[in-house]
Design a protein around this motif. Structure first.
Motif, short mmCIF file in Angstrom:
data_model
loop_
_atom_site.label_atom_id
_atom_site.label_comp_id
_atom_site.label_asym_id
_atom_site.label_seq_id
_atom_site.Cartn_x
_atom_site.Cartn_y
_atom_site.Cartn_z
N UNK A 9 7.61 9.86 -3.14
CA UNK A 9 7.61 8.96 -4.31
C UNK A 9 7.44 7.52 -3.86
N UNK A 10 6.48 7.31 -2.96
CA UNK A 10 6.20 5.98 -2.43
C UNK A 10 5.97 5.00 -3.57
N UNK A 11 6.67 3.89 -3.57
CA UNK A 11 6.61 2.92 -4.67
C UNK A 11 5.48 1.92 -4.42
N UNK A 27 -3.63 1.61 0.11
CA UNK A 27 -3.16 2.40 -1.04
C UNK A 27 -2.86 3.84 -0.65
N UNK A 28 -2.52 4.06 0.59
CA UNK A 28 -2.06 5.37 1.05
C UNK A 28 -0.53 5.35 1.16
N UNK A 29 0.09 6.52 0.97
CA UNK A 29 1.55 6.62 1.03
C UNK A 29 2.01 6.71 2.49
N UNK A 30 1.85 5.60 3.20
CA UNK A 30 2.26 5.54 4.61
C UNK A 30 3.04 4.26 4.84
N UNK A 31 3.95 4.32 5.81
CA UNK A 31 4.67 3.12 6.24
C UNK A 31 4.68 3.09 7.76
N UNK A 32 5.35 2.11 8.31
CA UNK A 32 5.31 1.92 9.76
C UNK A 32 5.92 3.12 10.50
N UNK A 33 6.99 3.65 9.98
CA UNK A 33 7.62 4.80 10.64
C UNK A 33 6.66 6.00 10.67
N UNK A 34 6.00 6.25 9.56
CA UNK A 34 5.07 7.38 9.52
C UNK A 34 3.90 7.14 10.46
N UNK A 38 -14.73 -2.24 -11.46
CA UNK A 38 -14.27 -0.89 -11.80
C UNK A 38 -13.62 -0.22 -10.59
N UNK A 39 -14.23 -0.35 -9.43
CA UNK A 39 -13.69 0.26 -8.22
C UNK A 39 -12.30 -0.29 -7.91
N UNK A 40 -12.17 -1.61 -7.92
CA UNK A 40 -10.88 -2.25 -7.64
C UNK A 40 -9.82 -1.81 -8.65
N UNK A 41 -10.22 -1.79 -9.93
CA UNK A 41 -9.27 -1.41 -10.98
C UNK A 41 -8.78 0.02 -10.80
N UNK A 42 -9.68 0.91 -10.39
CA UNK A 42 -9.29 2.31 -10.23
C UNK A 42 -8.29 2.47 -9.09
N UNK A 43 -8.50 1.79 -7.97
CA UNK A 43 -7.57 1.90 -6.85
C UNK A 43 -6.16 1.54 -7.28
N UNK A 44 -6.03 0.40 -7.97
CA UNK A 44 -4.71 -0.07 -8.38
C UNK A 44 -4.14 0.79 -9.51
N UNK A 45 -4.99 1.20 -10.43
CA UNK A 45 -4.51 2.05 -11.53
C UNK A 45 -3.98 3.38 -11.00
N UNK A 46 -4.69 3.98 -10.07
CA UNK A 46 -4.22 5.24 -9.49
C UNK A 46 -2.90 5.04 -8.75
N UNK A 47 -2.79 3.94 -8.04
CA UNK A 47 -1.60 3.72 -7.22
C UNK A 47 -0.38 3.34 -8.06
N UNK A 48 -0.55 2.38 -8.97
CA UNK A 48 0.60 1.81 -9.67
C UNK A 48 0.86 2.46 -11.03
N UNK A 49 -0.19 3.01 -11.65
CA UNK A 49 -0.01 3.63 -12.96
C UNK A 49 0.37 2.62 -14.03
N UNK A 80 1.19 6.64 -8.27
CA UNK A 80 1.48 7.40 -7.07
C UNK A 80 0.32 8.25 -6.60
N UNK A 81 -0.89 7.89 -7.01
CA UNK A 81 -2.09 8.64 -6.63
C UNK A 81 -2.79 7.84 -5.52
N UNK A 82 -2.71 8.29 -4.27
CA UNK A 82 -3.14 7.48 -3.14
C UNK A 82 -4.66 7.49 -2.95
N UNK A 83 -5.17 6.44 -2.34
CA UNK A 83 -6.60 6.36 -2.06
C UNK A 83 -6.85 5.51 -0.83
N UNK A 84 -8.03 5.73 -0.25
CA UNK A 84 -8.53 4.86 0.81
C UNK A 84 -9.81 4.22 0.32
#
Length: 527
Positions: free
Chosen positions: A25-27, A54-61, A430-441, A454-458
């Motif tokens: 549930x990466x915020x 916009x991937x669900x990764x952090x430094x530990x991972x 449109x591309x930029x908007x989709x990345x953020x929309x998928x991630x933040x909802x 919570x929908x991750x993308x690269x």
């Protein structure tokens, strides 16, 4: 010494699983900051950048993924492949598609032949042939110069070359670099060949027949279809065809073709676009110098793939994040979403590249695996896909990791301004908007309008889709698939899954299959 172990046998595997609860549930609302967007990225080569903010990764991972790469010896295995070791264990073959782009390992000698020199010689031969065609020195039956080239092939002999041609067609045409129009025939369905041939002036058309074995059923059927059309038009097929094949195939050294150019069993079909399989038609269509630029971009990405530090190695990092999403988060699909019409067939090529390579249920030793391997791959260019399947991507029950591709400029730079912005600017927005929309909802009391996020993308992005950028993009995904195969302990370089259907097809056509179900279905379709 290199060791081959299953993913779930590594010491890191349980450590990965232990991070699922923290990151499932990466915020993104908190973590997807401007600083993260600017810093979570790495050069791909060819002027491209891989961004994984916009991937669900952090430094530990990321540290754990580095340990997984080290434990599975990803770089050592890649170097062994480059050095010509037998990495295709199913067929006991080397894997040498990197070598057609330049040498990064030891010289590879097979039966006394330096294969690097052999591939370079074939490239020189088909480059010289293309230049002679362009100068009008090689002509068809009526002594007219060739204006169109048509590739006849299927699978890796079609998908990759077709995707690359379409990716560069606008770029080349708008810069005066288009030498010949190119078309493709692949499906054994006669409507495919008939539709293509109906568009042609056969007297000025050169056909490139591509079959490594020289026995591919669909390709040979289409060759006979085309030859019949040429003969009906009073043309000599031998003056309108070249072959791309192996030196041991029935097509080799055959007087029925203007010339033959060679590959070998060490260049797998889905990895063959940078060999003569793609090189002949791309050199005829755009000129050898354009193909050389594509190879240079691919070689640059291949070199970056040798970096041990995953934060400096985009294809390895992309592969590891994909494994994390597939095996720890349990997501079985991925979507490739190029915001570039030029890449309209690139997702189809990646379907074959990924699903034929890593769609395996046994490891390199033929032992069943207890974890998921290659994902289902699909895609469509933006913004078309937004009006198709993005509904499921945003609000469906499954999370599907997304792979966006975008460019700052259009290839033709032929645009119009509407409502204060150009079409290319709208595409990028449109591309930029989709990345953020998928991630933040978006929260909404109306459940039908609630976007969970919570929908991750690269994102792979660059200034312009040029031949060099395209080569790097192609190699990035090839190397990503290769690294994932190493991590999953697969043989990513054979494709036994396509063989059974071929065997049964021959039985159906023989009218003596001995299988009641086969015969009954044959009856339904009038065979």
């Amino acid at each position: 010494m290199i060791q081959y172990r299953n993913l779930d046998e590594t010491t890191v595997y349980q450590r990965l699983q232990g991070q699922v609860q923290r990151l499932r549930t990466f915020d993104f609302g908190t973590h997807l900051t401007a600083e993260r967007v600017r810093s979570y990225q790495v050069s791909v080569g060819g002027g491209l950048t891989y961004n994984y903010a916009a991937k669900a990764v952090d430094e530990e991972l990321l540290q754990t993924l580095q340990q997984l790469s080290d434990e599975q010896q990803c770089i050592e295995k890649y170097q062994a492949l480059l050095d010509g070791e037998l990495m295709n264990t199913g067929e006991q073959r080397r894997v040498l598609h990197h070598l057609v782009r330049g040498q990064l390992g030891k010289p590879v000698i097979h039966e006394g032949k330096d294969l690097g020199e052999f591939y370079a010689e074939q490239r020189q031969r088909f480059s010289a042939f293309a230049e002679r065609v362009h100068r009008g020195e090689i002509r068809g039956s009526t002594n007219q110069p060739f204006k169109t080239v048509v590739q006849i092939g299927i699978g890796g002999s079609d998908l990759g070359p077709r995707a690359l041609y379409l990716a560069l067609e606008n770029w080349a045409e708008s810069r005066g670099k288009q030498k010949m129009k190119a078309l493709f025939i692949s499906n054994v369905d006669p409507d495919d060949a008939s539709q293509v041939v109906s568009q042609l002036d056969l007297a000025t058309t050169l056909f490139v027949l591509v079959s490594k074995s020289g026995t591919t059923q669909e390709t040979l059927a289409n060759e006979l279809f085309v030859k019949a059309k040429l003969q009906k038009a009073g043309l000599n097929p031998a003056r309108h065809m070249v072959a791309v094949t192996s030196e041991t195939s029935p097509l080799a050294h055959n007087p029925g073709y203007l010339d033959s150019f060679y590959i070998d069993d060490f260049i797998g079909g889905r990895y063959s676009s940078t060999s003569a399989v793609g090189g002949v038609i791309l050199s005829l269509a755009f000129g050898p110098e354009v193909f050389a630029e594509l190879l240079a971009g691919a070689h640059e990405a291949d070199r970056l793939a040798l970096e041990r530090d995953i934060r400096r190695n985009p294809s390895l990092l992309d592969a590891l994040i994909g494994v994390w999403e597939r095996n720890s988060l349990g997501w079985p699909c991925t979507a490739v979403l190029p915001y570039s019409q030029a890449l309209s067939r690139f997702p189809a090529h990646l379907q074959q590249l990924d699903m034929e390579s890593n769609g395996k249920r046994v490891n390199r030793r033929g032992e069943p695996l207890s974890y998921g391997t290659g994902p289902v791959v699909f895609g469509e260019p933006g913004t078309n896909g937004q009006h198709s399947f993005y509904q499921l991507l945003h609000q469906g029950t499954d999370i599907i990791p997304l792979q966006f591709i975008g460019f700052m400029q259009s290839q033709r730079q032929d645009d119009v301004e509407v409502d204060g912005s150009t079409s290319q600017t709208k595409l990028k927005a449109n591309l930029i908007a989709q990345i953020v929309a998928f991630a933040k909802g978006k929260k909404d009391e109306n459940a039908n309008k609630h976007f969970p996020g919570g929908r991750p993308s690269s994102l792979i992005y660059g200034e312009l889709l040029t031949p060099r950028a395209l080569g790097a993009l192609l190699a990035h995904f090839e190397n990503k698939v290769m690294f994932q195969g190493f991590i999953w302990n697969l043989n990513s370089f054979d494709q036994e899954g396509v063989q059974l259907g071929k065997v049964l097809t021959k039985k159906v056509l023989s009218h003596s299959s001995g299988d009641g179900a086969l015969d009954a279905y044959a009856g339904l379709l009038g065979i």
